[in-house]
Design a protein around this motif. Structure first.
Motif, PDB file in Angstrom:
ATOM      1  N   SER A  20       2.342   7.099  10.980  1.00 32.25           N
ATOM      2  CA  SER A  20       1.656   5.956  10.582  1.00 32.25           C
ATOM      3  C   SER A  20       0.349   5.609  11.417  1.00 32.25           C
ATOM      4  O   SER A  20      -0.199   4.317  11.157  1.00 32.25           O
ATOM      5  CB  SER A  20       3.029   4.770  10.607  1.00 32.25           C
ATOM      6  N   SER A  26      -4.771   2.955   5.727  1.00 31.39           N
ATOM      7  CA  SER A  26      -5.407   2.067   6.007  1.00 31.39           C
ATOM      8  C   SER A  26      -7.651   2.247   5.328  1.00 31.39           C
ATOM      9  O   SER A  26      -7.171   2.901   4.712  1.00 31.39           O
ATOM     10  CB  SER A  26      -5.660   2.206   7.383  1.00 31.39           C
ATOM     11  N   SER A  72      -4.200   7.022   2.619  1.00 31.77           N
ATOM     12  CA  SER A  72      -5.459   6.635   3.672  1.00 31.77           C
ATOM     13  C   SER A  72      -5.984   6.275   2.909  1.00 31.77           C
ATOM     14  O   SER A  72      -6.581   7.311   1.669  1.00 31.77           O
ATOM     15  CB  SER A  72      -5.370   6.963   4.871  1.00 31.77           C
ATOM     16  N   GLN A  83      -2.514   1.263  11.243  1.00 34.61           N
ATOM     17  CA  GLN A  83      -2.074   1.865   9.902  1.00 34.61           C
ATOM     18  C   GLN A  83      -2.233   0.139   9.069  1.00 34.61           C
ATOM     19  O   GLN A  83      -2.077  -0.932  10.056  1.00 34.61           O
ATOM     20  CB  GLN A  83      -0.413   1.490  10.545  1.00 34.61           C
ATOM     21  N   ASN A 118      -1.476   5.721   8.463  1.00 31.63           N
ATOM     22  CA  ASN A 118      -0.726   4.487   6.978  1.00 31.63           C
ATOM     23  C   ASN A 118      -2.157   4.281   6.482  1.00 31.63           C
ATOM     24  O   ASN A 118      -1.724   2.560   6.930  1.00 31.63           O
ATOM     25  CB  ASN A 118       0.164   4.922   7.841  1.00 31.63           C
TER      26      ASN A 118
END
Length: 151
Positions: free
Chosen positions: A32, A37, A60, A3, A35
């Protein structure tokens, strides 16, 4: 796990180069997971033992997921693919057995990905619970499919 990662881009290639795999098969949650990224490429994500995939890929930069394996164990799934505008490819294996699965904002998904989603939807045609079982692909994605495939 990843994340808010801003440094790593192609996790699939990095692991392959090192002769390694990311084994998520025993994870009970992928909440996540990547999440928000910058990761763009993933290999096989085995979530067959996960009950929670909430926000797994949300917001993402993901473009490619080789395979995402899920099962009927998933009980929490809110917005797993929310706002993944760059997602082009994900093959889903297993069973989507939860209501309100959506990839509406994933308008770049290829036809193969869309068919993999449709093919693993649990058949609720005889369900009498009153639950609304909804799979939202969105107008752009529906336009990539034939009427027979949609049916």
């Amino acid at each position: 796990m990843f994340q808010y990662n801003k440094n790593l881009k192609n996790l699939k290639a990095l692991l392959e180069k090192q002769g390694r795999v990311l084994d998520t098969s025993q994870c009970t949650t992928l909440n996540s997971f990547i999440n928000q990224s910058e990761i763009t490429h993933l290999g096989v994500i085995d979530a067959r033992n996960a009950t929670d995939i909430t926000y797994a890929f949300r917001r993402s930069k993901i473009k490619y997921i080789e395979k995402f394996i899920i099962s009927e164990k998933v009980t929490s799934h809110t917005n797993a693919f929310q706002n993944d505008y760059d997602l082009e490819h994900v093959i889903i294996e297993g069973v989507i057995a939860f209501n309100k699965f959506q990839v509406v904002n994933c308008t770049r998904l290829d036809r193969e990905s869309l068919l993999s989603i449709i093919n693993v939807l649990k058949d609720y045609s005889t369900d009498t619970s009153g639950t609304a079982w909804v799979c939202s692909l969105g107008t752009a994605n529906l336009g990539k499919l034939t009427d027979i495939e949609k049916a």
